[in-house]
Enzyme design. Structure first.
Site, PDB file in Angstrom:
ATOM      1  N   TYR A 127       0.763  -1.251   0.000  1.00  0.00           N
ATOM      2  CA  TYR A 127       0.000   0.000   0.000  1.00  0.00           C
ATOM      3  C   TYR A 127       0.795   1.303   0.000  1.00  0.00           C
ATOM      4  O   TYR A 127       0.216   2.373  -0.173  1.00  0.00           O
ATOM      5  CB  TYR A 127      -0.981  -0.008   1.184  1.00  0.00           C
ATOM      6  N   PHE A 180      -9.762  -4.633  11.230  1.00  0.00           N
ATOM      7  CA  PHE A 180     -10.990  -4.433  10.437  1.00  0.00           C
ATOM      8  C   PHE A 180     -10.704  -4.730   8.979  1.00  0.00           C
ATOM      9  O   PHE A 180      -9.541  -4.927   8.603  1.00  0.00           O
ATOM     10  CB  PHE A 180     -11.544  -2.999  10.607  1.00  0.00           C
TER      11      PHE A 180
END
Ligand code: COA
Length: 427
Positions: free
Chosen positions: A131, A427
């Site tokens: 990322y 999450f």
């Protein structure tokens, strides 16, 4: 190796309700679970996913990539809740990898987040190298310890907290009652923490059972202060393991532990290390500067078993991100922020020069044409934002460039924090 052509024949778009089963199949395929999709999973995911923020890539009608985001609040340094675009469920089916599908989905989502006014995007990366290219930097880290209890030097006569507080075992219904309010206090004081919805507590207490993670009822213990206030909660499991010579060798594994005060934290760790038969305590995911080792007379009894990046932050609005937090020092800084946009327009949101002024009255950040003191990529500003990283370290690595000698030290004096940020959640 030359870069393959982007797969423009595959359609990247928000899903519709009708796509949900196919989207789940692609998700489970990407995460190497069974491609089988149960009715329970369809019902569960349909209950919370927002189709307009759930992307799929479709090749001749079949879903081959998934991506989802949702509205989140992340706690900035100083306690302010900051609107974040939380990214999750990112997969590309192995038959379609490295054709730019992730890049297309990321560009779609980050552009929408920027338009919506989100200050940052957040995610927890499965693998470190993915990322950074999209402007994300590792902003919080995590550590897991394994405590060798007999080595810790703790007094075996411990009979409960010495501070007048008490620890009680409770059940899931109590946790659903006490936990949300306690967690709100915890996250308000913990930079890097994110909000939890009701579903989090339902999953964490087994009301909502997911096919993908079989449920075993854990133990829950609550710490109340001498004044009766709920200040800490822990969820843990124990195994049943005995050695030769009739020796108990059981392990307590912490699922999660939250505490709103140091007394609560100390008492809960002490409790876990005092349970008869337990010779090993596994801490679960903790802040890297968690006090656990130092609650033990011999801190070396707590061995680090994991040390890794955790929450990644992508700043979408430099002004609001820097103004949302507080600073331990005062001063002025001019930053030249590079936001390349080299990856399929999943960038280019924040580039420019910014002046940060921090005084006793607070912080202000404004675009400027002044001479910069430090040049850095937006991903590195993401690393620095929650106070965990050192600009001096990044300069030594060649990741940031001092335009004025000593500028990195000024950045550290302003942005670094005495306690490290931490995100307790996945999450
Ligand atoms: C990670 C994943 C989503 C990447 O999807 P993808 O469509 O292959 O990615 P893209 O083709 O858009 O790649 C964009 C760039 O990232 C690089 N990249 C992607 N995944 C990478 C990885 N796991 N490690 C290193 N580089 C990676 C690509 O090489 C490419 O680099 P380039 O632009 O310099 O050529 C996919 O590999 C996957 O589903 N992995 C398994 C599940 C997973 O880890 N999901 C992430 C959960 S957080």
């Amino acid at each position: 190796m030359s870069r393959p052509e982007p797969d423009t024949g595959t359609d990247v778009r928000p899903i519709t309700e009708a796509d949900i089963p196919d989207w789940i199949r692609a998700l489970n395929t990407g995460f190497l679970r069974t491609p089988d999709v149960s009715g329970t999973e369809i019902a569960d995911r349909s209950s919370y996913l927002v189709p307009s923020r759930t992307l799929g890539a479709f090749d001749t009608g079949r879903c081959v990539a998934t991506f989802r985001s949702f509205a989140q609040e992340i706690t900035a340094v100083g306690g302010a809740p900051v609107p974040a675009d939380a990214i999750t469920n990112v997969t590309v089916t192995p038959t379609h990898r490295r054709r730019g599908l992730l890049t297309r989905m990321m560009a779609h989502d980050l552009t929408a987040a920027k338009d919506r006014g989100d200050v940052v995007a957040t995610l927890i990366a499965a693998e470190y190298p993915i990322y950074g290219r999209y402007g994300f930097g590792p902003a919080t880290w995590t550590t897991q310890w394994t405590v060798d209890v007999p080595r810790a030097g703790l007094d075996p006569r411990w009979a409960g907290p010495e501070d007048g507080g008490r620890i009680d075992l409770v059940d899931g219904a109590d946790v659903r009652k006490l936990g949300p309010e306690l967690y709100e206090r915890v996250r308000g004081a913990q930079p890097g923490a994110v909000d939890r919805d009701e579903r989090w507590w339902q999953v964490g207490t087994g009301v909502l059972r997911l096919d993908r993670s079989p449920w075993t009822e854990p133990f829950f213990a609550v710490y109340r202060s001498a004044g009766g206030e709920v200040q800490g909660l822990v969820s843990y499991q124990a195994d049943d393991h005995w050695g030769d010579g009739k020796q108990p060798l059981n392990t307590a594994s912490v699922n999660w532990l939250i505490a709103a005060a140091p007394d609560a934290e100390r008492a809960l760790w002490r409790y876990l290390c005092s349970i008869d038969w337990i010779t090993t305590v596994k801490s679960g995911w903790r802040a890297p500067d968690d006090l656990l080792p130092f609650y033990l007379p011999d801190p070396r009894a707590a061995r680090v078993t994991t040390q890794a990046d955790w929450l990644w932050v992508r700043i979408l609005d430099v002004v609001r991100a820097l103004e949302a937090r507080t600073y331990e020092g005062q001063g002025t800084l001019v930053l030249d922020v590079v936001d390349g946009g080299g990856h399929g327009s999943a960038g280019g949101f924040t580039g420019g020069r910014y002046r940060l002024d921090v005084s006793a009255d607070g912080a202000s950040c404004t675009p400027t044409t002044a001479t910069p003191e430090l040049t850095l990529d937006i991903a590195d500003l993401g690393r620095l934002w929650l106070g965990d990283e050192s600009a001096v370290r990044l300069a030594a690595l060649g990741r940031v460039r001092e335009e004025r000698a000593g500028a990195a030290l000024v950045v550290d004096a302003l942005l670094r924090t005495s306690r490290r940020p931490w995100c307790p959640d996945v999450f």
